[in-house]
Scaffold this motif. Structure first.
Motif, mmCIF file in Angstrom:
data_model
loop_
_atom_site.group_PDB
_atom_site.id
_atom_site.type_symbol
_atom_site.label_atom_id
_atom_site.label_comp_id
_atom_site.label_asym_id
_atom_site.label_seq_id
_atom_site.Cartn_x
_atom_site.Cartn_y
_atom_site.Cartn_z
ATOM 1 N N GLY A 49 52.346 54.846 -62.532
ATOM 2 C CA GLY A 49 51.760 54.456 -63.809
ATOM 3 C C GLY A 49 52.737 53.632 -64.617
ATOM 4 N N VAL A 69 51.800 57.179 -68.774
ATOM 5 C CA VAL A 69 50.395 56.960 -68.451
ATOM 6 C C VAL A 69 50.267 56.970 -66.927
ATOM 7 C CG1 VAL A 69 48.391 55.465 -68.709
ATOM 8 C CG2 VAL A 69 50.122 55.554 -70.520
ATOM 9 N N ALA A 70 49.613 57.984 -66.400
ATOM 10 C CA ALA A 70 49.451 58.143 -64.957
ATOM 11 C C ALA A 70 47.954 58.195 -64.639
ATOM 12 C CB ALA A 70 50.156 59.400 -64.475
ATOM 13 N N PRO A 71 47.360 57.077 -64.245
ATOM 14 C CA PRO A 71 45.911 57.034 -64.025
ATOM 15 C C PRO A 71 45.402 58.054 -63.007
ATOM 16 C CG PRO A 71 46.808 54.814 -64.116
ATOM 17 C CD PRO A 71 47.984 55.749 -64.092
ATOM 18 N N GLY A 72 46.239 58.452 -62.070
ATOM 19 C CA GLY A 72 45.794 59.393 -61.051
ATOM 20 C C GLY A 72 45.883 60.853 -61.459
ATOM 21 N N ASN A 73 46.384 61.117 -62.647
ATOM 22 C CA ASN A 73 46.586 62.509 -63.060
ATOM 23 C C ASN A 73 45.318 63.341 -63.188
ATOM 24 O OD1 ASN A 73 49.335 62.521 -62.997
ATOM 25 N ND2 ASN A 73 49.626 62.795 -65.195
ATOM 26 N N PRO A 74 44.231 62.809 -63.737
ATOM 27 C CA PRO A 74 43.028 63.640 -63.863
ATOM 28 C C PRO A 74 42.583 64.255 -62.539
ATOM 29 C CG PRO A 74 42.794 61.684 -65.204
ATOM 30 C CD PRO A 74 44.060 61.499 -64.410
ATOM 31 N N ASP A 79 46.827 65.712 -67.465
ATOM 32 C CA ASP A 79 46.422 64.718 -68.451
ATOM 33 C C ASP A 79 46.864 63.317 -68.021
ATOM 34 O OD1 ASP A 79 45.323 66.635 -70.094
ATOM 35 O OD2 ASP A 79 47.156 66.907 -71.271
ATOM 36 N N ARG A 80 46.008 62.346 -68.261
ATOM 37 C CA ARG A 80 46.335 60.955 -67.940
ATOM 38 C C ARG A 80 47.504 60.460 -68.789
ATOM 39 N NH1 ARG A 80 44.387 56.104 -70.213
ATOM 40 N NH2 ARG A 80 44.547 54.294 -68.813
ATOM 41 N N ILE A 81 47.541 60.870 -70.048
ATOM 42 C CA ILE A 81 48.610 60.463 -70.962
ATOM 43 C C ILE A 81 49.357 61.699 -71.451
ATOM 44 C CG2 ILE A 81 49.136 59.347 -73.168
ATOM 45 C CD1 ILE A 81 46.628 57.656 -72.808
ATOM 46 N N GLN A 82 50.685 61.658 -71.332
ATOM 47 C CA GLN A 82 51.534 62.730 -71.838
ATOM 48 C C GLN A 82 52.617 62.099 -72.714
ATOM 49 O OE1 GLN A 82 52.241 65.900 -68.592
ATOM 50 N NE2 GLN A 82 51.689 64.093 -67.411
ATOM 51 N N SER A 206 38.248 54.209 -70.509
ATOM 52 C CA SER A 206 39.266 53.474 -69.752
ATOM 53 C C SER A 206 38.663 52.253 -69.080
ATOM 54 C CB SER A 206 39.902 54.394 -68.701
ATOM 55 O OG SER A 206 38.907 54.900 -67.813
#
Length: 315
Positions: A49, A69-74, A79-82, A206
């Motif tokens: 990300g 921001v890690a798009p693959g997190n969900p 969470d996508r954003i931490q 998104s």
């Protein structure tokens, strides 16, 4: 040196109501805060990300939010954003508080949007539509309900299950008021009708391409687009922006990050000279339009985080 105090998400939420957060943001703009003084947001690729660094300062405090921001997190259940927020005193730049940055974002983004909605939406908002199923979708409904007596909210998501779950969370915000909440998927034929009937539309997705038709939004209605801060991504089409009163947080920042506006201008649908700032709206230099849609395109700025962080970090 004393250790910085940790302020967790629950404390952030207890410290400020959504409407109090709105009032703080509005007051900062009314008092002459200069959004253009913010340093440029830094974004660098990292892992799968990117990392974002957002510093800001004033006479009382300085702070920086560091986000991942890690798009693959969900898909991983994360969470996508931490984020973490570091708050320092201005004189020594000694950190005195570490704050849950995601909680700060979840509070300040709807607060900024609510400043715009309060000025750009009709006095009577019977119906609202929210695109998105994440925390910002719920946060924006909560912010709207604090300033308007809305009786109908439609949640639109890509997946029916997520839309229904978000609709349930929105229903829980009603308290003693009567609030009708619907859940639709983006391909549902009823979405267009819901948008046409709405006085407020929020896009918190998104998506990289427009999620609503250019001619769907009624004259006098208010659209708030918050889903992207990248120049090549948009939630709103050029046709909509071309026929709307367009408001942004800061012109220079919008030139870099507000893809909805950048692409509309590049396609000749909108002239940058016709784009206004939220501060001009707050100061009464720009009035809402009743003969065309009102669009507020937000990308999020560091000064907004600092306004919130200063207050939630107080003992």
């Amino acid at each position: 040196m004393p250790q910085p105090r940790w302020v967790d998400a629950a404390t952030v939420r207890r410290s400020l109501t959504p409407d109090r957060a709105r009032r703080l943001v509005r007051q900062a703009l009314a008092d002459g805060l200069d959004p253009s003084a913010d340093p440029i947001r830094q974004a660098v690729p990292a892992g799968e990300g990117q990392l974002l660094v957002m510093p800001s300062g004033n006479r009382q405090a300085a702070g920086v939010k560091v986000l991942s921001v890690a798009p693959g997190n969900p898909a991983r259940g994360l969470d996508r954003i931490q984020a973490i927020y570091v708050l320092m005193d201005t004189e020594t730049l000694t950190p005195f508080a570490l704050i849950d940055g995601a909680a700060v974002t979840a509070l300040r983004t709807p607060a900024v949007s609510a400043v715009a909605m309060d000025a750009l939406a009709p006095a009577d908002v019977e119906a609202a539509v929210v695109f998105g199923t994440g925390p910002q979708a719920v946060g924006h409904v909560e912010a709207l309900l604090a300033i308007r007596h809305t009786s109908s909210v439609t949640v639109v998501g890509r997946r029916g299950e997520a839309a229904r779950a978000t609709a349930q969370r929105v229903s829980s915000l009603a308290g003693s008021r009567r609030l009708h909440v619907d859940a639709l998927t983006v391909d549902d034929s009823a979405v267009e009708s819901a948008v046409r009937d709405a006085q407020v539309v929020v896009t918190a997705t998104s998506a990289a391409t427009p999620v609503i038709g250019d001619d769907w939004v009624a004259d006098g209605a208010c659209v708030v687009a918050i889903g992207s801060h990248e120049a090549h991504r948009r939630e709103l089409g050029s046709g909509l922006l071309g026929r709307a009163l367009v408001v942004v947080e800061d012109l220079a920042t919008a030139h870099r990050e507000a893809g909805d506006v950048i692409l509309a201008a590049a396609q000749g649908a909108l002239d940058w000279d016709d784009v206004h700032t939220l501060q001009d709206v707050v100061l009464g230099k720009v009035q809402r339009a009743s003969d065309r849609p009102n669009v507020f395109k937000s990308v999020g700025m560091a000064w907004q985080d600092l306004v919130i962080a200063e207050h939630v970090a107080r003992p």
